[in-house]
Scaffold this active site. Structure first.
Site, PDB file in Angstrom:
ATOM      1  N   THR A 194       0.863  -1.185   0.000  1.00 57.11           N
ATOM      2  CA  THR A 194       0.000   0.000   0.000  1.00 57.11           C
ATOM      3  C   THR A 194       0.900   1.235   0.000  1.00 57.11           C
ATOM      4  O   THR A 194       1.321   1.679  -1.059  1.00 57.11           O
ATOM      5  CB  THR A 194      -0.975   0.001   1.197  1.00 57.11           C
ATOM      6  OG1 THR A 194      -0.247  -0.267   2.408  1.00 57.11           O
ATOM      7  CG2 THR A 194      -2.055  -1.039   1.024  1.00 57.11           C
ATOM      8  N   LYS A 241       4.017  -6.754   4.223  1.00 57.54           N
ATOM      9  CA  LYS A 241       3.746  -5.391   3.791  1.00 57.54           C
ATOM     10  C   LYS A 241       3.374  -4.564   5.004  1.00 57.54           C
ATOM     11  O   LYS A 241       2.825  -5.062   5.993  1.00 57.54           O
ATOM     12  CB  LYS A 241       2.648  -5.321   2.733  1.00 57.54           C
ATOM     13  CG  LYS A 241       1.254  -5.767   3.150  1.00 57.54           C
ATOM     14  CD  LYS A 241       0.413  -4.778   3.940  1.00 57.54           C
ATOM     15  CE  LYS A 241       0.320  -3.426   3.296  1.00 57.54           C
ATOM     16  NZ  LYS A 241      -0.516  -2.506   4.159  1.00 57.54           N
ATOM     17  N   THR A 277      -0.656  -1.070   9.174  1.00 61.34           N
ATOM     18  CA  THR A 277      -1.535  -2.130   8.672  1.00 61.34           C
ATOM     19  C   THR A 277      -0.527  -3.039   8.026  1.00 61.34           C
ATOM     20  O   THR A 277       0.138  -2.571   7.151  1.00 61.34           O
ATOM     21  CB  THR A 277      -2.416  -1.441   7.654  1.00 61.34           C
ATOM     22  OG1 THR A 277      -2.952  -0.382   8.342  1.00 61.34           O
ATOM     23  CG2 THR A 277      -3.391  -2.348   7.022  1.00 61.34           C
ATOM     24  N   GLU A 279       6.548   4.944   7.333  1.00 63.53           N
ATOM     25  CA  GLU A 279       6.184   6.113   6.529  1.00 63.53           C
ATOM     26  C   GLU A 279       7.021   7.329   6.926  1.00 63.53           C
ATOM     27  O   GLU A 279       6.921   7.838   8.039  1.00 63.53           O
ATOM     28  CB  GLU A 279       4.696   6.394   6.706  1.00 63.53           C
ATOM     29  CG  GLU A 279       3.842   5.328   6.032  1.00 63.53           C
ATOM     30  CD  GLU A 279       2.374   5.402   6.391  1.00 63.53           C
ATOM     31  OE1 GLU A 279       1.574   4.846   5.632  1.00 63.53           O
ATOM     32  OE2 GLU A 279       2.039   5.999   7.436  1.00 63.53           O
ATOM     33  N   SER A 285      -6.135  10.431  -1.281  1.00 65.28           N
ATOM     34  CA  SER A 285      -6.245  11.259  -2.496  1.00 65.28           C
ATOM     35  C   SER A 285      -5.530  10.623  -3.667  1.00 65.28           C
ATOM     36  O   SER A 285      -4.823   9.641  -3.530  1.00 65.28           O
ATOM     37  CB  SER A 285      -5.683  12.663  -2.219  1.00 65.28           C
ATOM     38  OG  SER A 285      -4.325  12.570  -1.838  1.00 65.28           O
TER      39      SER A 285
END
Length: 408
Positions: A155, A181, A192, A279, A408
């Site tokens: 993702t 992942k 996640t 991230e 988005s």
């Protein structure tokens, strides 16, 4: 960019006898991306799983638990782009419909399929696109497609995560290969994320649940990016039982321990890869807590440090504002903690002793360590002999940007 983590190469990933993998572009959320993966298992495989402790767990997690209870799993289907979480009864219907669709193609029972989803929460699963994509995924199935699978379950990951090891046991080569992942919404219980590991070792089915739990405890349940426990976290362990090796009926023997240790190494590296690709992460941080009364209180302290936004942003800035670490130790939840026994090290730098600044500590030494891409925080509690550790990362500006722009 991931912290000291290179993308795996297909040639480094060993096929596991009894496993075939296929990937397709089904357009589940975005066009022209791998987003549908099937894992096909030969008859006779043993399968176990560990799942999120989030009470708002996703529909596929609920269905997986049901199907694993009945045993004899022959296939796995994974979609990315949509978590099928927060979708109520229609979500359960769609998860089961996915199993039925794959089962029809394979001529097996729907209960022999495990469904997994990852992506945006509270959006209806476009199950029609999954159904339409399944023939292409099945046609693509090959033993060597582990890297394609790692790419197909991503993702916000910046690169695929896959690890493979082989070990010789009693003259027989045993293979362990896995993928994972995850980059954000990562907090153990599970940590996640999705993780899938397979081996051709022959493992008694009665050991599989315990094995999956222990592997997760030493790996995925020792990582955190942001402290958020996902609705979809899942870790699945597969033993295809294809190796010409005596069955493992307990973990007492040297051969069994060698297999288990190899599986633990693969799980640990997959879990650490998630943190390295956290991230916006720029630092990979090991938090090791020593001298606890038990491992649980060591983990309490480690997670208090690893979850603190103030600590994590200090690491991003390479700012040795290390009182933030001591503060996190203090609020970790150990009511009878004696602050005069606390010791703090950053790598080789002794920062605090007996609850205060070490006489020889210099801020430039702390900053030297803080500028490294890999850092070990070591805390001594002075309460006993227990030790435990977790792996985490810093918080950068990019973490906010990635999560603000996620849909988005």
């Amino acid at each position: 960019m991931a912290v000291n983590l290179a993308a795996p190469q297909a040639g480094d990933l060993h096929a596991v006898p009894g496993v075939r993998i296929g990937v397709a572009e089904a357009g589940i959320r975005k066009a022209n991306r791998k987003d549908l993966t099937v894992v096909l298992l030969d008859e006779g495989a043993s399968v176990a799983g560990v799942f999120t402790k989030n009470r708002f767990c996703a529909a596929p997690v609920q269905v997986c638990r049901e199907h694993l209870a009945s045993g004899d799993i022959r296939a796995i289907v994974v979609n990315t782009g949509n978590a099928n979480a927060g979708t109520g009864e229609p979500g359960l219907v769609n998860a089961r419909r996915t199993c039925v669709a794959l089962a029809r193609h394979l001529n097996i029972a729907p209960e022999q399929v495990l469904p997994f989803s990852t992506g945006v929460i509270m959006e209806p699963l476009p199950v029609d696109r999954i159904e339409q994509g399944l023939p292409a995924a099945i046609a693509d199935a090959q033993p060597a497609h582990w890297l394609r699978a790692a790419e197909g379950i991503m993702t916000t990951d910046t690169l695929p995560k896959a690890v493979s090891r082989q070990v010789v046991v009693d003259g027989v080569t045993i293979t362990v290969t896995g993928i994972s992942k995850g980059a954000g919404m990562i907090r153990p219980n599970m940590a996640t994320m999705l993780g899938f590991m397979a081996t051709d070792a022959v493992i008694d089915a009665k050991l599989m649940n315990e094995l999956a739990f222990e592997l997760a405890e030493g790996s995925f349940n020792r990582v955190t990016v942001d402290g958020d426990t996902s609705t979809n976290d899942s870790f699945v362990v597969i033993a295809t039982n294809k190796a010409k090796l005596a069955p493992i009926a307990s973990w007492d023997g040297a051969a069994a321990r060698k297999v288990k240790d190899t599986m633990q190494e693969v799980a640990r590296l997959l879990a650490q890869a998630i943190v390295r690709d956290g991230e916006g992460a720029t630092k990979f941080i090991t938090v090791r807590v020593e001298g606890g009364k038990d491992a649980e209180e060591c983990r309490k302290v480690a997670y208090a440090i690893g979850h603190s936004p103030l600590v994590k942003t200090a690491f991003f800035a390479s700012d040795p504002n290390l009182g933030r670490i001591l503060a996190a130790v203090g609020y970790a939840g150990i009511d009878d903690l004696d602050q005069t026994k606390i010791e703090l090290h950053l790598d080789d730098v002794h920062v605090a002793t007996k609850g205060g600044r070490h006489p020889s500590y210099r801020e430039e030494d702390g900053q030297r360590v803080m500028k490294q891409s890999e850092i070990t925080v070591r805390v001594g509690l002075g309460r006993g002999d227990a030790v435990d550790q977790i792996w985490t990362c810093d918080f950068s500006h990019d973490y906010v940007t990635i999560n603000a722009d996620y849909r988005s």
